[in-house]
Design a protein around this motif. Structure first.
Motif, PDB file in Angstrom:
ATOM      1  N   LEU A  55      43.932   1.586  31.390  1.00 59.97           N
ATOM      2  CA  LEU A  55      43.292   0.882  32.499  1.00 59.97           C
ATOM      3  C   LEU A  55      43.683  -0.582  32.649  1.00 59.97           C
ATOM      4  O   LEU A  55      43.686  -1.113  33.763  1.00 59.97           O
ATOM      5  N   GLU A  56      44.003  -1.270  31.542  1.00 55.26           N
ATOM      6  CA  GLU A  56      44.409  -2.684  31.661  1.00 55.26           C
ATOM      7  C   GLU A  56      45.705  -2.834  32.469  1.00 55.26           C
ATOM      8  O   GLU A  56      45.780  -3.688  33.360  1.00 55.26           O
ATOM      9  N   PRO A  57      46.750  -2.026  32.199  1.00 53.99           N
ATOM     10  CA  PRO A  57      47.955  -2.122  33.038  1.00 53.99           C
ATOM     11  C   PRO A  57      47.679  -1.764  34.496  1.00 53.99           C
ATOM     12  O   PRO A  57      48.238  -2.382  35.413  1.00 53.99           O
ATOM     13  N   LEU A  58      46.823  -0.764  34.709  1.00 46.12           N
ATOM     14  CA  LEU A  58      46.452  -0.399  36.083  1.00 46.12           C
ATOM     15  C   LEU A  58      45.795  -1.577  36.788  1.00 46.12           C
ATOM     16  O   LEU A  58      46.137  -1.903  37.943  1.00 46.12           O
ATOM     17  N   ALA A  59      44.858  -2.226  36.097  1.00 47.34           N
ATOM     18  CA  ALA A  59      44.158  -3.364  36.693  1.00 47.34           C
ATOM     19  C   ALA A  59      45.114  -4.514  36.993  1.00 47.34           C
ATOM     20  O   ALA A  59      45.029  -5.135  38.062  1.00 47.34           O
ATOM     21  N   ALA A  60      46.016  -4.805  36.078  1.00 49.26           N
ATOM     22  CA  ALA A  60      46.957  -5.912  36.292  1.00 49.26           C
ATOM     23  C   ALA A  60      47.846  -5.631  37.499  1.00 49.26           C
ATOM     24  O   ALA A  60      48.106  -6.523  38.322  1.00 49.26           O
ATOM     25  N   GLU A  94      49.239 -15.476  25.615  1.00 47.57           N
ATOM     26  CA  GLU A  94      50.019 -14.405  26.234  1.00 47.57           C
ATOM     27  C   GLU A  94      49.595 -14.170  27.680  1.00 47.57           C
ATOM     28  O   GLU A  94      50.361 -13.612  28.476  1.00 47.57           O
ATOM     29  N   HIS A  95      48.394 -14.590  28.001  1.00 47.47           N
ATOM     30  CA  HIS A  95      47.895 -14.384  29.354  1.00 47.47           C
ATOM     31  C   HIS A  95      48.646 -15.237  30.378  1.00 47.47           C
ATOM     32  O   HIS A  95      48.568 -14.939  31.582  1.00 47.47           O
ATOM     33  N   GLY A  96      49.315 -16.282  29.933  1.00 52.52           N
ATOM     34  CA  GLY A  96      50.019 -17.148  30.877  1.00 52.52           C
ATOM     35  C   GLY A  96      51.036 -16.391  31.718  1.00 52.52           C
ATOM     36  O   GLY A  96      50.956 -16.391  32.958  1.00 52.52           O
ATOM     37  N   PRO A  97      52.014 -15.726  31.091  1.00 52.67           N
ATOM     38  CA  PRO A  97      52.983 -14.943  31.877  1.00 52.67           C
ATOM     39  C   PRO A  97      52.325 -13.836  32.696  1.00 52.67           C
ATOM     40  O   PRO A  97      52.781 -13.525  33.801  1.00 52.67           O
ATOM     41  N   LEU A  98      51.243 -13.251  32.158  1.00 51.88           N
ATOM     42  CA  LEU A  98      50.542 -12.195  32.897  1.00 51.88           C
ATOM     43  C   LEU A  98      49.925 -12.760  34.174  1.00 51.88           C
ATOM     44  O   LEU A  98      50.061 -12.163  35.263  1.00 51.88           O
ATOM     45  N   LEU A  99      49.238 -13.884  34.062  1.00 54.52           N
ATOM     46  CA  LEU A  99      48.653 -14.503  35.251  1.00 54.52           C
ATOM     47  C   LEU A  99      49.730 -14.894  36.259  1.00 54.52           C
ATOM     48  O   LEU A  99      49.565 -14.692  37.466  1.00 54.52           O
ATOM     49  N   ALA A 149      53.427  -7.327  35.753  1.00 62.60           N
ATOM     50  CA  ALA A 149      52.049  -7.542  35.327  1.00 62.60           C
ATOM     51  C   ALA A 149      51.545  -6.350  34.517  1.00 62.60           C
ATOM     52  O   ALA A 149      50.910  -6.523  33.475  1.00 62.60           O
ATOM     53  N   SER A 150      51.839  -5.148  34.972  1.00 61.71           N
ATOM     54  CA  SER A 150      51.404  -3.944  34.253  1.00 61.71           C
ATOM     55  C   SER A 150      52.024  -3.882  32.866  1.00 61.71           C
ATOM     56  O   SER A 150      51.350  -3.558  31.879  1.00 61.71           O
ATOM     57  N   ALA A 151      53.314  -4.186  32.785  1.00 59.94           N
ATOM     58  CA  ALA A 151      54.012  -4.136  31.499  1.00 59.94           C
ATOM     59  C   ALA A 151      53.451  -5.169  30.526  1.00 59.94           C
ATOM     60  O   ALA A 151      53.267  -4.890  29.331  1.00 59.94           O
ATOM     61  N   LEU A 152      53.168  -6.364  31.014  1.00 60.74           N
ATOM     62  CA  LEU A 152      52.627  -7.412  30.153  1.00 60.74           C
ATOM     63  C   LEU A 152      51.222  -7.065  29.675  1.00 60.74           C
ATOM     64  O   LEU A 152      50.864  -7.327  28.521  1.00 60.74           O
ATOM     65  N   ALA A 153      50.425  -6.467  30.539  1.00 60.47           N
ATOM     66  CA  ALA A 153      49.072  -6.071  30.147  1.00 60.47           C
ATOM     67  C   ALA A 153      49.116  -4.989  29.079  1.00 60.47           C
ATOM     68  O   ALA A 153      48.343  -5.022  28.114  1.00 60.47           O
ATOM     69  N   ALA A 154      50.021  -4.031  29.235  1.00 59.55           N
ATOM     70  CA  ALA A 154      50.158  -2.959  28.236  1.00 59.55           C
ATOM     71  C   ALA A 154      50.567  -3.538  26.890  1.00 59.55           C
ATOM     72  O   ALA A 154      50.035  -3.150  25.842  1.00 59.55           O
ATOM     73  N   ARG A 155      51.493  -4.487  26.905  1.00 61.09           N
ATOM     74  CA  ARG A 155      51.953  -5.113  25.668  1.00 61.09           C
ATOM     75  C   ARG A 155      50.826  -5.906  25.014  1.00 61.09           C
ATOM     76  O   ARG A 155      50.689  -5.929  23.788  1.00 61.09           O
ATOM     77  N   HIS A 156      49.997  -6.535  25.822  1.00 64.83           N
ATOM     78  CA  HIS A 156      48.887  -7.335  25.304  1.00 64.83           C
ATOM     79  C   HIS A 156      47.879  -6.456  24.565  1.00 64.83           C
ATOM     80  O   HIS A 156      47.438  -6.787  23.462  1.00 64.83           O
TER      81      HIS A 156
END
Length: 217
Positions: free
Chosen positions: A94-99, A182-187, A198-205
């Motif tokens: 769900l986190e990658p989906l949300a991102a 790590e949230h910096g690149p995601l944001l 965004a999805s890939a970064l959220a999954a990695r996080h």
């Protein structure tokens, strides 16, 4: 009255304000796992009546943050490390989906808030409590930007449970600041409307969070 309560004044009903204040204490372990929760004392500490506090506790029980026993009372739930895998299974989906949805759907007000949080991240120090609060605010802003209230509510619940596990190991996690930053690149990816990144970064996080915790247990 605590600063977190003052910050919540004027936002939503009294029950929602009570929920926000008690939830923050439970998630950050200011109310320790297994600790009894007296609604009269909590109401007095927060400056609310008993009714909004009781409503908040019912909601928190549904979210697995408190548990009530007949004739015994209400208690903060224990933090079960065995639940880490279950929580991560949900968040990994769900986190990658949300991102990705946030990158596609964020409006001007969402983007303004994400930019503000990006600035906070750049200025953030290594203070544990402040970093946890910032981490939670970042996640909440991303969830809100999905424009899907059901997804948002679900992710808030699971992020709360994950954060409790995180706080349990806070003094043993050497990479706390790096994890939050790590949230910096995601944001930035969400602001730039790059849903795939965004999805890939959220999954990695999420994967990195579970790996860090498992390294300590």
């Amino acid at each position: 009255m605590t600063s977190s309560t003052v910050a919540g004044q004027g936002q939503g009903t009294l029950a929602e304000q009570a929920y926000s204040a008690v939830s923050e204490r439970l998630v950050t372990l200011r109310i320790r796992p297994g600790e009894p929760i007296n609604d009269d004392r909590v109401a007095a500490e927060l400056g609310f009546g008993r009714t909004p506090v009781r409503e908040a506790l019912k909601r928190l029980e549904h979210e697995r943050l408190v548990v009530s026993y007949p004739r015994r009372g209400t208690f903060a739930t224990e933090v079960q490390i065995a639940d880490l895998g279950h929580i991560s299974e949900v968040r990994q989906q769900l986190e990658p989906l949300a991102a990705g949805l946030a990158a596609q759907r964020a409006g001007d007000s969402d983007r303004e808030e994400l930019n503000r949080l990006l600035g906070e991240l750049a200025d953030a120090s290594d203070g544990g409590t402040d970093l946890i609060r910032l981490d939670r605010n970042v996640h909440r802003a991303i969830y809100a930007a999905t424009r899907n209230p059901y997804l948002e509510d679900t992710l808030v619940r699971y992020d709360n449970l994950a954060t409790r596990i995180w706080c349990l190991f806070l003094d043993r996690l050497p990479g706390l600041a790096g994890h939050v930053h790590e949230h910096g690149p995601l944001l930035r990816a969400i602001i730039d409307r790059d849903a795939e990144k965004a999805s890939a970064l959220a999954a990695r996080h999420v994967e990195g969070f579970e790996t860090a915790i498992r390294a300590l247990i």
